[in-house]
Each structure stands twice: as structure tokens, then as C-alpha cells.
Enzyme design. Sequence first.
Site, PDB file in Angstrom:
ATOM      1  N   GLU A  48      34.465  38.767  44.023  1.00 14.66           N
ATOM      2  CA  GLU A  48      34.714  37.911  42.863  1.00 14.66           C
ATOM      3  C   GLU A  48      36.032  37.153  43.051  1.00 14.66           C
ATOM      4  OE1 GLU A  48      35.262  38.683  38.006  1.00 14.66           O
ATOM      5  OE2 GLU A  48      35.170  40.357  39.420  1.00 14.66           O
ATOM      6  N   LYS A 119      29.380  33.880  35.474  1.00 15.03           N
ATOM      7  CA  LYS A 119      29.480  35.220  34.888  1.00 15.03           C
ATOM      8  C   LYS A 119      29.172  35.192  33.395  1.00 15.03           C
ATOM      9  CE  LYS A 119      32.601  39.227  34.957  1.00 15.03           C
ATOM     10  NZ  LYS A 119      33.931  39.698  35.452  1.00 15.03           N
ATOM     11  N   CYS A 152      30.625  41.377  38.795  1.00 15.29           N
ATOM     12  CA  CYS A 152      31.415  42.494  38.287  1.00 15.29           C
ATOM     13  C   CYS A 152      30.854  43.123  37.005  1.00 15.29           C
ATOM     14  CB  CYS A 152      32.861  42.037  38.093  1.00 15.29           C
ATOM     15  SG  CYS A 152      34.069  43.393  38.027  1.00 15.29           S
ATOM     16  N   VAL A 179      38.003  47.562  38.899  1.00 15.04           N
ATOM     17  CA  VAL A 179      39.301  48.192  38.642  1.00 15.04           C
ATOM     18  C   VAL A 179      39.071  49.656  38.301  1.00 15.04           C
ATOM     19  CG1 VAL A 179      40.292  46.017  37.850  1.00 15.04           C
ATOM     20  CG2 VAL A 179      39.258  47.573  36.177  1.00 15.04           C
TER      21      VAL A 179
END
Length: 285
Positions: A48, A119, A152, A179
Site C-alpha cells: 500500500e 480503497k 489493507c 500495523v
Amino acid sequence: MNHKENLVNIACIQMEPVFGDISGNTRKTIELINQASNKGANIIVLPELCNSGYVFKSRMEALSLAEEIPNGSTIQSWLHAAKQNDVYIVAGIHEKEGDKLYNSAVLIGPEGYIGTYRKNHLWNEEKLYFEEGDLGFPVFETKYGKIGILVCYDIWFPEAFRVYAKQGVDLVCVATNWVPMANQPNEEKRMAVHVAQANAHMNSVFVACADRVGVERGQPFIGSSVIVDSDGWCVSGPASVDKEELLLATCDLSKAQCGKSKTKLNSIMGDRREEIYQVVEKINN
């Protein structure tokens, strides 16, 4: 599902972009694309926002690092690499359209620019800079099969995979910047990998996730790139949490079932009871 070439070598490139260094990041992606191609890759997935970096401090800064699709410098470099190497590239890119910004990913092939995914589900401070995706869930035909793209946070929405499965997609490519999750005690419990596996299994599609590594402006990323088969098993990876890596797997996309029978009496698509799912909308309203 009639593929011209069912067997395909899929590569996921796990890398560390440098925030704001568009030209340097682009050069790095080209080097890594060339490496993947030399190892036999046919479809290559990059992370990304791999051209710009992820952690913006202001909308002005975000706007300064965006580029138009397909005329921007990054896309032009990827177009050349795809043609030169005879590969398909799925890569996350920071897109500008007028005064709007999108967290996007593109599909580029030997024949040129194929299409864009924007996205749909924005994570945290992305909502300060990006517009929500407005292209839906486009399906792209290639000589290896049908490809869908997610970015993501999108994978936490099972509806996204189901929409692709209903359209007969064989491979979902995920450009991601995962993350650390809350209460994630160690790298053996990387929730994102399990989410990818579960969605692959529930929808009988292959899933290829390319993540980044490193720490950017205080934000760590967890790597863990992975290629998952249509039964939900990892066929390459998960990669490490902190090193740049190249994952490669040979996959038979004819095994993406997308509605074919799991048993003599069952099929994932055929067993769906859409008439009773409407309760979800009633609850929300």
C-alpha cells in the site's frame, strides 16, 4: 472458468519505502520487480502507498505527494517494467484526481495500464486525507484468470471478498500497510494473516498480501506478507515482521472454486440464503 494459463507464479514484495521519496521508492520497486521477474514471477504484488509512504502530517503534504493515474511518473515507470518483464503488477499508489485524494492500487500488465481500485474502507487518520473509494469492486481479466484488488483494512470486511467471489474472481491481491494490533503478543499471532486465510477459505479464492516493514514517523509496520491458496492455507510466508523479503508461490488458479461444489451436496455460493441476510440491514436501520 476457462483460463488460458492456470499455473501462475505469484510474488509478494515486502519492502520499506522512504516517506516522501517518490523517485527513490519508484526506483526501488523497479529493482524488486526485476528481481521477482528473474525468479519467474508472473504476477507481482507491492505494498500500500509504496511510492509515497503512509504517515502524512497534513492534507497539504498529502496533496504534494499524490499523482494522477495513469499519467504520473510512478505509473509510467511501472508500465515500462511490466512490458519489459512480461508481468502483471498490482501496487498501492497515492492517487490524485482534481482536488481529491485516494488510497489506490493499480493493475498494470504487459499490454499496459489495466485498471484502478480505490480503497473502500479507510483506516483511522486516512479519513483526514483520502476520499472513500468510488469504484466499487472491479474485476480485471488477465490471461491467468480474474483478479480483484483490496487495500489493507478492506480485508476486515467479509462482504468485499464475497462480492469478488460472486463475480468469479480467482485471485485477490492485497496491497497493505498492516500495523500492530492491540493485544498482539507475538509474531505467531498476526491477526491480519488469519483474516486473509479465513477469507480465502470461506470464498475459495487465492489471496496474495504484500505488506511493508519499518517504522515511519513513529508508526511501526508488521510485515508478515503472505500468499494463501483457495483452501485457506499459506503457500508462501508469512514473511518476517521486520525484514524486506520476496515471497514466491506457484498457484493453480483453476482450483479457485468460486461457487463450485465443496461436496456432492454443498457449494459456497449455492448454499447462501440471501433471503434471511436482509435482517442485517433491518438491524442497522
